[in-house]
Design a protein around this motif. Structure first.
Motif, mmCIF file in Angstrom:
data_model
loop_
_atom_site.group_PDB
_atom_site.id
_atom_site.type_symbol
_atom_site.label_atom_id
_atom_site.label_comp_id
_atom_site.label_asym_id
_atom_site.label_seq_id
_atom_site.Cartn_x
_atom_site.Cartn_y
_atom_site.Cartn_z
ATOM 1 N N LEU A 131 0.829 -1.211 0.000
ATOM 2 C CA LEU A 131 0.000 0.000 0.000
ATOM 3 C C LEU A 131 0.861 1.258 0.000
ATOM 4 O O LEU A 131 0.563 2.211 -0.728
ATOM 5 N N LEU A 132 1.913 1.273 0.804
ATOM 6 C CA LEU A 132 2.808 2.436 0.808
ATOM 7 C C LEU A 132 3.433 2.636 -0.568
ATOM 8 O O LEU A 132 3.545 3.766 -1.052
ATOM 9 N N ASP A 133 3.809 1.542 -1.205
ATOM 10 C CA ASP A 133 4.382 1.619 -2.546
ATOM 11 C C ASP A 133 3.346 2.110 -3.561
ATOM 12 O O ASP A 133 3.639 2.954 -4.405
ATOM 13 N N GLN A 134 2.108 1.620 -3.453
ATOM 14 C CA GLN A 134 1.048 2.014 -4.387
ATOM 15 C C GLN A 134 0.739 3.505 -4.337
ATOM 16 O O GLN A 134 0.368 4.090 -5.352
ATOM 17 N N VAL A 135 0.865 4.107 -3.162
ATOM 18 C CA VAL A 135 0.561 5.534 -3.054
ATOM 19 C C VAL A 135 1.798 6.406 -3.272
ATOM 20 O O VAL A 135 1.756 7.618 -3.085
ATOM 21 N N GLY A 136 2.896 5.792 -3.672
ATOM 22 C CA GLY A 136 4.080 6.555 -4.075
ATOM 23 C C GLY A 136 4.992 6.984 -2.948
ATOM 24 O O GLY A 136 5.696 7.997 -3.076
ATOM 25 N N ILE A 137 5.020 6.241 -1.850
ATOM 26 C CA ILE A 137 5.971 6.545 -0.773
ATOM 27 C C ILE A 137 7.323 5.971 -1.175
ATOM 28 O O ILE A 137 7.456 4.756 -1.352
ATOM 29 N N PRO A 138 8.338 6.835 -1.338
ATOM 30 C CA PRO A 138 9.656 6.322 -1.714
ATOM 31 C C PRO A 138 10.275 5.509 -0.570
ATOM 32 O O PRO A 138 10.105 5.850 0.594
ATOM 33 N N ASP A 139 10.964 4.434 -0.923
ATOM 34 C CA ASP A 139 11.638 3.579 0.048
ATOM 35 C C ASP A 139 10.688 3.127 1.155
ATOM 36 O O ASP A 139 10.918 3.345 2.345
ATOM 37 N N ALA A 140 9.602 2.489 0.730
ATOM 38 C CA ALA A 140 8.553 2.058 1.664
ATOM 39 C C ALA A 140 9.102 1.185 2.785
ATOM 40 O O ALA A 140 8.629 1.261 3.917
ATOM 41 N N LYS A 141 10.128 0.380 2.499
ATOM 42 C CA LYS A 141 10.678 -0.520 3.522
ATOM 43 C C LYS A 141 11.249 0.241 4.720
ATOM 44 O O LYS A 141 11.157 -0.231 5.851
ATOM 45 N N SER A 142 11.825 1.394 4.486
ATOM 46 C CA SER A 142 12.343 2.160 5.625
ATOM 47 C C SER A 142 11.280 3.115 6.179
ATOM 48 O O SER A 142 11.266 3.412 7.372
ATOM 49 N N ARG A 143 10.383 3.573 5.343
ATOM 50 C CA ARG A 143 9.346 4.526 5.785
ATOM 51 C C ARG A 143 8.256 3.875 6.632
ATOM 52 O O ARG A 143 7.587 4.557 7.388
ATOM 53 N N SER A 152 6.978 14.115 5.359
ATOM 54 C CA SER A 152 6.408 15.373 4.866
ATOM 55 C C SER A 152 4.887 15.325 4.923
ATOM 56 O O SER A 152 4.283 14.256 5.035
ATOM 57 N N GLY A 153 4.262 16.492 4.805
ATOM 58 C CA GLY A 153 2.805 16.561 4.771
ATOM 59 C C GLY A 153 2.223 15.756 3.623
ATOM 60 O O GLY A 153 1.214 15.074 3.776
ATOM 61 N N GLY A 154 2.875 15.827 2.468
ATOM 62 C CA GLY A 154 2.406 15.075 1.305
ATOM 63 C C GLY A 154 2.496 13.578 1.514
ATOM 64 O O GLY A 154 1.610 12.827 1.103
ATOM 65 N N MET A 155 3.564 13.140 2.162
ATOM 66 C CA MET A 155 3.695 11.703 2.430
ATOM 67 C C MET A 155 2.662 11.258 3.466
ATOM 68 O O MET A 155 2.097 10.173 3.346
ATOM 69 N N ASN A 156 2.411 12.079 4.469
ATOM 70 C CA ASN A 156 1.367 11.742 5.453
ATOM 71 C C ASN A 156 0.003 11.654 4.780
ATOM 72 O O ASN A 156 -0.820 10.800 5.127
ATOM 73 N N GLN A 157 -0.242 12.532 3.825
ATOM 74 C CA GLN A 157 -1.508 12.491 3.083
ATOM 75 C C GLN A 157 -1.611 11.155 2.332
ATOM 76 O O GLN A 157 -2.652 10.513 2.318
ATOM 77 N N ARG A 158 -0.524 10.711 1.758
ATOM 78 C CA ARG A 158 -0.505 9.422 1.037
ATOM 79 C C ARG A 158 -0.708 8.257 1.987
ATOM 80 O O ARG A 158 -1.345 7.262 1.632
ATOM 81 N N VAL A 159 -0.151 8.364 3.197
ATOM 82 C CA VAL A 159 -0.386 7.328 4.203
ATOM 83 C C VAL A 159 -1.875 7.229 4.504
ATOM 84 O O VAL A 159 -2.444 6.136 4.602
ATOM 85 N N MET A 160 -2.545 8.385 4.636
ATOM 86 C CA MET A 160 -3.982 8.386 4.894
ATOM 87 C C MET A 160 -4.749 7.758 3.731
ATOM 88 O O MET A 160 -5.720 7.041 3.940
ATOM 89 N N ILE A 161 -4.306 8.007 2.502
ATOM 90 C CA ILE A 161 -4.933 7.389 1.332
ATOM 91 C C ILE A 161 -4.715 5.875 1.373
ATOM 92 O O ILE A 161 -5.644 5.111 1.102
ATOM 93 N N ALA A 162 -3.522 5.436 1.741
ATOM 94 C CA ALA A 162 -3.256 4.001 1.859
ATOM 95 C C ALA A 162 -4.163 3.374 2.915
ATOM 96 O O ALA A 162 -4.700 2.275 2.716
#
Length: 164
Positions: A131-143, A152-162
């Motif tokens: 899911l993290l990979d699908q929403v475009g979070i770079p390096d999902a394994k460490s994130r 970042s705010g944008g990455m948190n927004q993507r987490v919420m979408i995931a």
């Protein structure tokens, strides 16, 4: 084709003041509908009413609110929990205030997956990474082990979408 979601004559008021006044929405399976409007126009209140998230002093009335054939106005709390968060979810604009700062983003995604998908162990972890990979979070394994304040705010927004 019947509607996936039907809302008829939805109204929400707070202390007698109308926040939403007679909204009608129909969504067919596969259809995408956007709700747009000025700040304060009732977009979030409408969606929160759909999900049963309006607390007192708010008053929600509607002629019909159905999702996939389930009457959400008459559904038990248990029936609603099976739908809300799994089939119907809301992604708020300020993701940081929606994520718990005490838990990693991976933990928070996994909690949703455990509850709604019944996943456990390695399958749970793998699905969270997907899911993290699908929403475009770079390096999902460490994130996956990062806390919301470390992203970042944008990455948190993507987490919420995931999560949704």
């Amino acid at each position: 084709m019947s509607d996936l979601l039907t809302i008829r004559n939805l109204a929400v008021s707070f202390n007698g003041l109308p926040a939403v006044d007679r909204i009608d929405i129909s969504v067919k399976p596969g259809e995408v509908v956007g709700v747009v409007g000025e700040s304060g126009s009732g977009k979030s209140v409408t969606m929160m009413a759909l999900m049963g998230l309006i607390d007192a002093p708010g008053i929600v009335t509607a002629d019909q609110v159905t999702f996939n054939g389930v009457d959400l106005l008459k559904a038990s709390a248990r029936q609603r929990r099976k739908i809300i968060g799994k089939d119907i979810a809301m992604v708020f604009q300020d993701a940081l205030s929606s994520l718990n700062p005490s838990y990693t983003v991976g933990y928070q995604i996994k909690e949703v997956l455990k509850l709604h998908e019944g996943l456990r162990g390695a399958k749970l972890h793998q699905r969270a990474l997907e899911l993290l990979d699908q929403v475009g979070i770079p390096d999902a394994k460490s994130r996956i082990d990062a806390f919301p304040h470390q992203m970042s705010g944008g990455m948190n927004q993507r987490v919420m979408i995931a999560m949704a």
